[in-house]
Design a protein around this motif. Structure first.
Motif, PDB file in Angstrom:
ATOM      1  N   ASP A   1       0.899  -1.125   0.074  1.00 57.56           N
ATOM      2  CA  ASP A   1       0.073   0.012  -0.066  1.00 57.56           C
ATOM      3  C   ASP A   1       0.739   1.209  -0.086  1.00 57.56           C
ATOM      4  O   ASP A   1       0.333   2.209  -0.622  1.00 57.56           O
ATOM      5  N   ASP A   2       1.949   1.337   0.736  1.00 54.15           N
ATOM      6  CA  ASP A   2       2.801   2.330   0.732  1.00 54.15           C
ATOM      7  C   ASP A   2       3.457   2.856  -0.388  1.00 54.15           C
ATOM      8  O   ASP A   2       3.581   3.869  -1.065  1.00 54.15           O
TER       9      ASP A   2
ATOM     10  N   HIS B   1       0.604   4.210  -2.773  1.00 51.02           N
ATOM     11  CA  HIS B   1       0.306   5.644  -2.428  1.00 51.02           C
ATOM     12  C   HIS B   1       1.762   6.492  -1.998  1.00 51.02           C
ATOM     13  O   HIS B   1       1.782   6.581  -0.822  1.00 51.02           O
ATOM     14  N   ASN B   2       2.358   6.545  -2.773  1.00 50.52           N
ATOM     15  CA  ASN B   2       3.859   7.244  -2.490  1.00 50.52           C
ATOM     16  C   ASN B   2       4.116   8.579  -2.952  1.00 50.52           C
ATOM     17  O   ASN B   2       5.142   8.791  -2.873  1.00 50.52           O
TER      18      ASN B   2
ATOM     19  N   THR C   1       2.385  12.623  -2.550  1.00 52.90           N
ATOM     20  CA  THR C   1       1.234  13.629  -2.143  1.00 52.90           C
ATOM     21  C   THR C   1       0.752  14.340  -3.102  1.00 52.90           C
ATOM     22  O   THR C   1       1.595  14.698  -3.882  1.00 52.90           O
ATOM     23  N   GLU C   2      -0.375  15.133  -2.833  1.00 56.17           N
ATOM     24  CA  GLU C   2      -0.948  16.073  -3.801  1.00 56.17           C
ATOM     25  C   GLU C   2       0.027  17.191  -4.208  1.00 56.17           C
ATOM     26  O   GLU C   2       0.236  17.837  -5.115  1.00 56.17           O
TER      27      GLU C   2
ATOM     28  N   ARG D   1       0.771  11.962 -12.957  1.00 54.23           N
ATOM     29  CA  ARG D   1       0.733  11.296 -11.816  1.00 54.23           C
ATOM     30  C   ARG D   1       1.377  10.021 -11.895  1.00 54.23           C
ATOM     31  O   ARG D   1       2.264   9.434 -10.938  1.00 54.23           O
TER      32      ARG D   1
ATOM     33  N   HIS E   1       4.815   8.720  -9.694  1.00 57.17           N
ATOM     34  CA  HIS E   1       4.591   7.640  -8.788  1.00 57.17           C
ATOM     35  C   HIS E   1       5.807   6.634  -9.220  1.00 57.17           C
ATOM     36  O   HIS E   1       6.458   6.186  -8.291  1.00 57.17           O
TER      37      HIS E   1
END
Lengths: 472, 76
Positions: free
Chosen positions: A22-23, A26-27, A29-30, A62, A66
């Motif tokens: 998961d990390d 979702h690596n 930030t906005e 994005r 990522h």
């Protein structure tokens, strides 16, 4: 006999198949995304992000960020491939021409379709997209998949490809965009042996057949589109994977004439569910619509006050063949004149339903405008029953393919062949007579040039006998 | 089948072109075996693909066959 899988399909569980934590997923930030700059200058590409519509550029950025933040050993394709892709697009805008070399011999063993070779011609400038091959994954029928499946294929493609996908191509395939040649066989192995998925069609093949939601979700579906699509996909595996046609060939299955997969416009052989008895009428429900107790169109367009429902103005007057009327407070339909436009059924779904003697109409020859302009399919077989294992349908398919393979020129679609030879020849191939229901589009019949033997009495006539009845 | 495979290979080796449409293979086989049908010829061509003697060449929209080792045979 209908297709039966050799082994039962396993339930895919993402937790067992996942590659990334998961990390890792979702690596960023906005805030990091806002400050992220692609390594190449891309001013024109950036412009595509402006305006009201979502842009692939925003998605690509994005993905670029990522990948930049993933550890290098967590991807088998260079992490900069998305940035290079955007960079090359900018160069293409500057030069006004593409920098992709299209086509090649790459593929997976034994398959002639499903992989499209693509190479950059600016390999020194953009080395991570030197190869950018596309793979097509045959979608499940009606694209019914769950998140375990989607997450598993996304992980696979992040690891062995660019991480960029198209959802979906025009035949419904999931398109994997961009990988190197050495990854093709491993991706294929994972897809087939682990995820139980096959590649779709490309090139001079039967393309991945596609269908609407059908009876799974829709009360209007007159045929089990998912079952037909599944059966024909499996039955014609050889045609899907080993190309021997003059050009591409597409099947699409619409459960009713609303045509949610637009088979009439997008497939060489369009199957459209229909009925040959009468529209079922519930007169009480008709009155409920008139009285405003049931909202028309299933409650759609309810964001605005359109006034009281007017059956005359909104349904009866809009019937294209004027085959409806109100008689003594009852709705009457002259079903023989109905052309299945579906408008009345769409507006009053609780009052009107398709008949019960269902099957499909078969239309041939739609295509996009490469040669001769775009064509819609021609309604050729007005009605045929559709029961598994669809032997009657397969018989029609094979007659058409035999003719097209024999007479079709290279890169000639079926629609163009029909146009070149004419409808009468096509009807001979299908061994069916000309019928008034055969229409190129609603209310317009194609020309039929009758042969002398088809006309009672032939073309010869006694002119004197004719003149006795018709003065000059 | 073997006769068809030989006809396909002979044609692929001797043709001036290095890539062929299926219809080219069909015509070449039918010159030697006039009664050969498209479906049988396809089976022979598929067998040659599986034996790695023929290769597919795809532009994405249409597909051709080639003789392995002749013409474009590796990544370009």
């Amino acid at each position: 006999m209908a297709f039966e899988p050799r082994e039962e399909q396993k339930e895919l569980k993402y937790q067992e198949l996942r590659i990334y934590s998961d990390d890792e997923l979702h690596n960023y930030t906005e805030e990091e995304l806002k400050n992220f700059k692609v390594k190449h200058p891309i001013p024109d590409v950036d412009e595509l992000e402006k305006g009201p519509w979502p842009s692939f550029v925003a998605d690509a950025k994005r993905e670029a960020l990522h990948r930049k933040k993933l550890a290098d050993d967590r991807m088998l394709i260079n992490s900069e491939c998305v940035e290079d892709l955007l960079g090359q697009l900018q160069v293409s805008f500057d030069d006004g021409e593409t920098h992709w070399k299209h086509g090649g011999i790459v593929g997976v063993f034994g398959y002639g379709g499903g992989v499209i070779g693509r190479y950059s011609d600016l390999q020194e400038q953009f080395p991570s997209i030197a190869h950018f091959h596309t793979m097509r994954v045959n979608q499940p029928m009606s694209k019914f998949y769950n998140t375990d499946y989607l997450r598993a294929i996304c992980d696979l493609w992040e690891y062995r490809g660019s991480g960029l996908l198209n959802m979906h191509g025009s035949t419904g395939d999931i398109i994997f965009l961009g990988t190197f040649t050495e990854q093709l066989e491993p991706v294929f192995y994972e897809l087939t042996h682990v995820l139980q998925q096959d590649l779709g069609g490309s090139g001079s093949n039967l393309r991945s057949p596609s269908c609407c939601l059908g009876k799974a979700r829709c009360e209007w579906s007159c045929i089990d589109t998912q079952d037909m699509c599944y059966e024909l996909t499996h039955y014609y595996q050889d045609e899907l994977h080993r190309p021997a046609f003059p050009y591409k060939f597409k099947f699409k299955f619409d459960g009713c004439p609303n045509g949610c997969v637009a088979s009439i416009a997008r497939s060489d052989m369009s199957y459209i569910g229909t009925w040959r008895d009468n529209i079922r009428i519930d007169q009480e429900a008709v009155q409920a619509y008139i009285g405003g107790e049931i909202p028309p169109n299933g409650g759609a367009h309810s964001g605005r006050d359109w006034g009281k429902f007017d059956i005359q103005k909104e349904v009866i007057d809009l019937c294209p063949t004027k085959c409806m009327r109100m008689e003594d407070g009852k709705l009457e339909i002259n079903d023989k004149e109905c052309t299945r436009c579906m408008h009345c059924i769409n507006v009053m779904p609780r009052a009107l339903r398709p008949g019960l003697d269902t099957g499909c109409s078969i239309l041939f020859g739609a295509k996009a405008p490469i040669l001769e302009g775009a064509q819609m399919s021609v309604l050729t077989i007005p009605f045929v029953k559709c029961e598994p294992p669809y032997e009657n349908i397969k018989e029609i398919v094979e007659k058409v393919w035999d003719w097209w393979m024999e007479e079709g020129k290279n890169r000639e679609r079926l629609g163009e062949l029909i146009q070149r030879y004419g409808i009468p020849k096509f009807l001979e191939v299908l061994e069916i007579p000309a019928m008034p229901q055969m229409v190129t589009e609603p209310r317009s019949n194609p020309y039929i040039f009758w042969k002398e033997e088809d006309v009672p009495g032939g073309f010869k006539r006694d002119i004197n006998e004719y003149r006795a009845r018709h003065k000059r | 089948m073997e006769e068809m495979k030989k006809a396909i290979l002979d044609f692929a080796k001797s043709s001036k072109k290095t890539k062929f449409y299926f219809s080219d293979l069909e015509k070449a086989v039918q010159k030697v075996i006039p009664k050969a049908k498209a479906r049988e010829i396809k089976k022979a061509a598929t067998a040659l693909i599986n034996e790695e003697k023929l290769i597919y060449f795809s532009t994405g929209s249409s597909t051709m066959y080639g003789l392995k080792g002749r013409g474009q045979t590796e990544d370009h």
